[in-house]
Design a protein around this motif. Sequence first.
Motif, PDB file in Angstrom:
ATOM      1  N   GLN A   1      85.179 115.349  71.056  1.00 25.62           N
ATOM      2  CA  GLN A   1      86.485 114.867  71.513  1.00 25.62           C
ATOM      3  C   GLN A   1      86.434 113.495  72.193  1.00 25.62           C
ATOM      4  O   GLN A   1      87.293 112.631  71.913  1.00 25.62           O
ATOM      5  CB  GLN A   1      87.100 115.916  72.455  1.00 25.62           C
TER       6      GLN A   1
ATOM      7  N   ASP B   1      85.812 112.928  60.235  1.00 21.97           N
ATOM      8  CA  ASP B   1      85.796 114.115  61.077  1.00 21.97           C
ATOM      9  C   ASP B   1      84.605 115.000  60.724  1.00 21.97           C
ATOM     10  O   ASP B   1      83.995 114.860  59.659  1.00 21.97           O
ATOM     11  CB  ASP B   1      87.103 114.898  60.927  1.00 21.97           C
TER      12      ASP B   1
ATOM     13  N   THR C   1      83.629 120.789  69.289  1.00 23.37           N
ATOM     14  CA  THR C   1      84.904 120.148  69.644  1.00 23.37           C
ATOM     15  C   THR C   1      84.808 119.456  70.992  1.00 23.37           C
ATOM     16  O   THR C   1      85.280 118.319  71.165  1.00 23.37           O
ATOM     17  CB  THR C   1      86.041 121.187  69.657  1.00 23.37           C
ATOM     18  N   ALA C   2      84.198 120.119  71.971  1.00 20.64           N
ATOM     19  CA  ALA C   2      84.074 119.535  73.307  1.00 20.64           C
ATOM     20  C   ALA C   2      83.222 118.276  73.293  1.00 20.64           C
ATOM     21  O   ALA C   2      83.515 117.297  74.002  1.00 20.64           O
ATOM     22  CB  ALA C   2      83.479 120.566  74.270  1.00 20.64           C
TER      23      ALA C   2
ATOM     24  N   GLY D   1      86.795 110.653  69.751  1.00 20.32           N
ATOM     25  CA  GLY D   1      87.956 110.618  68.860  1.00 20.32           C
ATOM     26  C   GLY D   1      87.688 111.255  67.513  1.00 20.32           C
ATOM     27  O   GLY D   1      88.325 110.906  66.526  1.00 20.32           O
TER      28      GLY D   1
ATOM     29  N   ASN E   1      87.678 114.674  65.247  1.00 25.67           N
ATOM     30  CA  ASN E   1      88.194 116.031  65.132  1.00 25.67           C
ATOM     31  C   ASN E   1      87.149 116.928  64.496  1.00 25.67           C
ATOM     32  O   ASN E   1      86.310 116.485  63.715  1.00 25.67           O
ATOM     33  CB  ASN E   1      89.468 116.051  64.284  1.00 25.67           C
TER      34      ASN E   1
ATOM     35  N   GLN F   1      83.709 125.512  69.198  1.00 25.98           N
ATOM     36  CA  GLN F   1      84.193 125.090  70.522  1.00 25.98           C
ATOM     37  C   GLN F   1      83.247 124.087  71.164  1.00 25.98           C
ATOM     38  O   GLN F   1      83.687 123.107  71.780  1.00 25.98           O
ATOM     39  CB  GLN F   1      84.355 126.326  71.412  1.00 25.98           C
TER      40      GLN F   1
ATOM     41  N   TYR G   1      78.799 116.402  78.945  1.00 27.99           N
ATOM     42  CA  TYR G   1      79.667 117.534  79.260  1.00 27.99           C
ATOM     43  C   TYR G   1      79.541 117.783  80.760  1.00 27.99           C
ATOM     44  O   TYR G   1      78.427 117.710  81.300  1.00 27.99           O
ATOM     45  CB  TYR G   1      79.252 118.769  78.458  1.00 27.99           C
TER      46      TYR G   1
END
Length: 355
Positions: free
Chosen positions: A120, A168, A116-117, A123, A125, A113, A101
């Motif tokens: 991502q 996912d 997700t970061a 790939g 979800n 959040q 990050y």
Amino acid sequence: MSDDVSLTVGGATVSGWTSVRVTRGMERIPADFDIAMTERFPGATDVVVNEGDPCVLSIGGDTVITGYIDRVNDHFDAHYHVLTISGRGKCEDLVDCSAQYPSFQFLGASAAQIATALAQPFGINVKAADGGLIIPQYVINVGDSAWSVIDTVCKLSQLLAYEDADGDLVIGPLSTLEAAGGFALGVNCERAGYLRDISQRFSVYRVYLVGAASMQDAGVQQFIEYTVNDTTMPRYRPKAFIAETNDAGATVSNQHAIWECNRRLGRGNIVTVTTSSWRDSEGQLYTPNTLAALWMPQLKLIEGQKFTIGEVTYRRDMNGTGCDLILMPPEAFKPEPINYLPLPRDVAAALVPPP
């Protein structure tokens, strides 16, 4: 309903596997599989699968694992050719790889959040029924895996995180969905076992709030005790904890004592079930994070008592087809309360930039 196992790689689908082992679990991330076929099946010699290929493993028309091929093993001798393929779900990259990050810290972000970061770039979800509480600050240590960070922030929000059939990441609470029909010995259950273990359980869990009282005379600060009792224990067995530091330490530690009591009780009651079908009475595949009613008076279980499916293994080999499940009371899977802030909460809140 057909339960043929098929593997789709590069747009081509191959079935006719002679040996299958597919495992999914709430605490097993990622899901993984081992499958094999021999040359006596048509097209076996035409199978082109390479390590690293994206793949989808399906049972009948249901996707079970979406991920990658890890290993391809060819065996030849004068009489036969055996092809063995092993793979894991897409979330393997969260477990294997270091978290990346830009600033290596999150400010004022929810568990969903943050997940997700971090997911991502791979790939993957994130499917979140509940985003979780806003975490004032979380700093990633260099070398931490993406999964270790996600696991920690989800525990802060008391949420589970596990991989679904699409590869996912699912973030949410314990499910209340129920497998139709449950399990009953002699009906849809070939064999079952019930492990009752009291060795790691205690009759009372105590949390002590002990301060240094650096600005007071010795002995002035109040000595506080928080107690949780397990009335199902037949004898006196105490377990003590010192409350964690900062102004949230006592609250989190008290929650941890309740969690310790419930989790140890849950982990001391493990049911294993083997059934010849991979599906419940309504045709749905057995999946983790699903309740199932148990009708097994032979095992001294309360009839109709509902346990949570923690792990499912679909298998097929020369000995036939079967499904092996591990079930425990729902309390066994609740996330552990943790306290991650070394600073008082008002100081931590001041670190969060205004909206």
